[in-house]
Every structure is written in structure tokens, then in C-alpha cells.
Design an enzyme around this catalytic site. Structure first.
Site, PDB file in Angstrom:
ATOM      1  N   ASP A   1      -6.310   0.066  -2.349  1.00 41.57           N
ATOM      2  CA  ASP A   1      -5.602   0.185  -1.117  1.00 41.57           C
ATOM      3  C   ASP A   1      -5.762  -1.011  -0.351  1.00 41.57           C
ATOM      4  O   ASP A   1      -6.763  -1.128   0.636  1.00 41.57           O
ATOM      5  CB  ASP A   1      -6.105   1.573  -0.112  1.00 41.57           C
ATOM      6  CG  ASP A   1      -5.258   1.740   0.915  1.00 41.57           C
ATOM      7  OD1 ASP A   1      -4.098   1.217   1.058  1.00 41.57           O
ATOM      8  OD2 ASP A   1      -5.392   2.819   1.731  1.00 41.57           O
ATOM      9  N   ALA A   2      -4.973  -1.939  -0.699  1.00 40.62           N
ATOM     10  CA  ALA A   2      -5.026  -3.293  -0.009  1.00 40.62           C
ATOM     11  C   ALA A   2      -3.958  -3.872   0.697  1.00 40.62           C
ATOM     12  O   ALA A   2      -4.170  -4.551   1.593  1.00 40.62           O
ATOM     13  CB  ALA A   2      -5.304  -4.273  -1.169  1.00 40.62           C
ATOM     14  N   LYS A   3      -2.771  -2.919   0.743  1.00 41.58           N
ATOM     15  CA  LYS A   3      -1.461  -3.260   1.643  1.00 41.58           C
ATOM     16  C   LYS A   3      -1.226  -4.831   1.534  1.00 41.58           C
ATOM     17  O   LYS A   3      -0.880  -5.154   2.655  1.00 41.58           O
ATOM     18  CB  LYS A   3      -1.812  -2.918   3.077  1.00 41.58           C
ATOM     19  CG  LYS A   3      -2.086  -1.279   2.856  1.00 41.58           C
ATOM     20  CD  LYS A   3      -2.428  -0.630   4.266  1.00 41.58           C
ATOM     21  CE  LYS A   3      -2.749   0.736   4.431  1.00 41.58           C
ATOM     22  NZ  LYS A   3      -3.921   1.127   3.848  1.00 41.58           N
ATOM     23  N   ARG A   4      -1.250  -5.498   0.320  1.00 39.72           N
ATOM     24  CA  ARG A   4      -0.727  -6.679   0.342  1.00 39.72           C
ATOM     25  C   ARG A   4       0.680  -6.951   0.271  1.00 39.72           C
ATOM     26  O   ARG A   4       1.313  -5.989  -0.152  1.00 39.72           O
ATOM     27  CB  ARG A   4      -1.348  -7.540  -0.966  1.00 39.72           C
ATOM     28  CG  ARG A   4      -2.948  -7.411  -1.152  1.00 39.72           C
ATOM     29  CD  ARG A   4      -3.473  -8.326   0.127  1.00 39.72           C
ATOM     30  NE  ARG A   4      -4.821  -8.562  -0.179  1.00 39.72           N
ATOM     31  CZ  ARG A   4      -6.131  -7.807   0.315  1.00 39.72           C
ATOM     32  NH1 ARG A   4      -5.936  -6.999   1.005  1.00 39.72           N
ATOM     33  NH2 ARG A   4      -7.338  -8.098   0.254  1.00 39.72           N
TER      34      ARG A   4
ATOM     35  N   THR B   1      -1.574  -0.712  -3.264  1.00 39.67           N
ATOM     36  CA  THR B   1      -0.609  -0.312  -2.170  1.00 39.67           C
ATOM     37  C   THR B   1      -0.068  -1.650  -1.700  1.00 39.67           C
ATOM     38  O   THR B   1      -0.908  -2.834  -1.660  1.00 39.67           O
ATOM     39  CB  THR B   1      -1.351   0.315  -1.143  1.00 39.67           C
ATOM     40  OG1 THR B   1      -2.568  -0.516  -0.556  1.00 39.67           O
ATOM     41  CG2 THR B   1      -1.920   1.668  -1.430  1.00 39.67           C
TER      42      THR B   1
END
Length: 279
Positions: free
Chosen positions: A92-95, A118
Site C-alpha cells: 500500500d504505497a499509493k505511488r 496501490t
């Protein structure tokens, strides 16, 4: 030999585990002392306790990055522990950034033991493309932010557009478009979507806009989302939605029992909400 597509891997994992529960791992130093090593040990205990009732583990990168180099090592070890326990591993890094940077992020994360990442799609298709290319080549998956679970999400994500509809609905249409080429025999795309359980009234419409996207649904438990409201998210597929729970499991008195109860509630929501397969 080409890699097995992510949709097929996800569908097989859900069937094998009979679970749609994602174990959220985000150790809070206020409750988990000991720095990076304390976080690693805590997560390993959570995996051992609750993992058998789950299909995946979602590891929140920020909770490890705060510790610097030691945190990155701890993250790698937790990811390996989750994979060794038979769980799919979601970073879950939302890069998300311009294409050259997105390609670097994809190279960093879309490799064993990580199964999915993510991403933030707000920079548009050219920024998302390197992630999709890397994911499909390696049998990995992506979950793009569409309508998140936090209270402030409505400030931007629910803005009405001049041509009609809401901002997050436009994002959902793009996610469906970008993910269409990666739909495999399971009916699922390698490009999924993050949709919060805290907006159950939007699930049916978003499922209609994204018929082939696996949905990653945070917000159950501590944020107030209810499993019984999630039936429309599955779209007639057991693997159509994964539900992430963190605090309500990892800080429970009996984590395995909390995960088992959520697993049963979600399977009931899927079966009761099961209709024609979307798309």
C-alpha cells in the site's frame, strides 16, 4: 513462459482460502513499541494469528518508511513472511508520477514477494501505463485510488463535473478503460480499484462503471464500514472484491477470531448479493 495473469491468481487464491479478507498491517508506534524491529515482530505475530483466515496482507509502506533504512528492511521481511504464509502481498504505497518515475516505482515494487501495488492515477494515462505494463508482464496487480474511505475524500472526489457526474466516476471510467486489455479468463483485470466501504451507496454505480475491476475496499471496522453493505461490490464474483481490515483485527484481543468473523460476514454478503456477473 508468460506469467499467470493477476486476475486468475486472485480468483484462485480466493477460492482456495474461501476468504476475501485482507489483513491490514500498519503498526502504530504508539501501540507497537520497538521501532522497525518492533513493527516487524508485531506484523509477523499478526500474520501467524490471523493469516489463515485471510487471502492477502496489505502492508502500509508509510508505517515502515518512517524508520528509514531499517524500516525498508523490516517491510521486506514482513512481505516475505506474508508470502511464506500463503497470502497475496499488497504494497500500500499509493505511488504515481510522470511516466519515467512511475516506471521506477513499478520496478521497485512489482516483483516478488509483492503481488500488487496501490497507485494514484491522478496524473493520467501516461503515468499509469508503466505500472500496467510491468504488472501484466509479471503477473502482478494494481489497485488505483478511485473513491477513498477517509472523511475528506468528498472534498475533491465527489466534485460534480461540468458535463455531469462526479469526479470519482470519471476516474472509474478511466480505470475500466486502462484495465480492459488485461482482463483474463477469470473476468478480472490486472488493474483494480480502491473504493471505500464508508460510501456503500456508491458501490453499485461504481461496480457498473468498472465491471472487471477487482475492488480493494478499506474502511470496514474502525472506520465504520459494514460487511453487510458490500454485496454490490462483488459483481457476482467471489474475487470481485477484497476487504481490508487493520485495527479491528491486528489489535483485537483474539485476531484470528476477528478475522474469521469478518470472513464469514463477507462470504454471506457475497452470496446474498450475488447476481449476474458484471460485464
Amino acid at each position: 513462459m508468460s506469467a499467470t495473469p493477476f486476475g486468475a491468481r486472485l480468483a484462485a487464491a480466493v477460492e482456495t482460502r474461501a476468504s476475501q479478507v485482507v489483513l491490514g498491517l500498519d503498526p502504530d508506534p504508539r501501540r507497537v513499541p520497538g521501532g522497525a524491529e518492533g513493527a516487524r515482530a508485531f506484523c509477523r505475530r499478526a500474520i501467524a494469528a490471523a493469516g489463515p483466515a485471510c487471502v492477502a496482507a496489505k502492508i502500509q509502506l508509510a508505517t515502515f518508511e518512517r524508520f528509514g533504512t531499517a524500516g525498508w528492511e523490516a517491510f521486506e521481511r514482513v512481505a516475505t513472511a506474508a508470502a511464506d504464509a500463503g497470502l497475496l502481498v499488497i504494497a500500500d504505497a499509493k505511488r504515481g508520477d510522470v511516466d519515467v518515475t512511475s516506471r521506477a516505482y513499478a520496478e521497485a515494487f512489482l516483483r516478488p514477494p509483492i503481488d500488487a501495488l496501490t497507485i494514484n492515477p491522478s496524473l493520467g494515462g501516461d503515468a499509469v501505463a508503466p505500472f500496467i505494463e510491468a504488472a501484466t508482464a509479471g503477473g502482478r496487480g494494481l489497485f488505483a485510488l478511485v473513491r477513498t474511505s477517509n472523511p475528506g475524500a468528498a472534498e475533491l472526489q465527489d466534485l460534480p463535473l461540468a458535463g455531469g457526474g462526479l469526479w470519482h466516476e470519471a476516474v472509474a471510467r478511466k480505470v475500466a478503460e486502462w484495465g480492459a486489455p488485461s482482463v483474463d479468463a477469470s473476468g478480472l483485470s490486472a488493474l483494480g480499484a480502491v473504493v471505500g466501504a464508508t460510501v456503500p451507496e456508491r458501490l453499485a454505480a461504481l461496480r457498473e462503471l468498472m465491471p472487471h475491476q477487482p475492488l480493494l475496499i478499506p474502511g470496514v471496522g474502525a472506520q465504520g464500514g459494514r460487511p453487510e453493505d458490500l454485496g454490490p461490490a462483488f459483481g457476482g464474483r467471489a474475487a470481485g472484491a477484497l476487504v481490508s481490515a487493520s485495527r479491528s483485527i491486528i489489535f483485537a484481543e483474539r485476531p484470528r477470531r476477528a478475522a474469521e468473523e469478518l470472513r464469514a460476514a463477507l462470504w454471506t454478503a457475497f452470496e446474498e448479493g450475488e447476481g449476474p456477473v458484471a460485464g
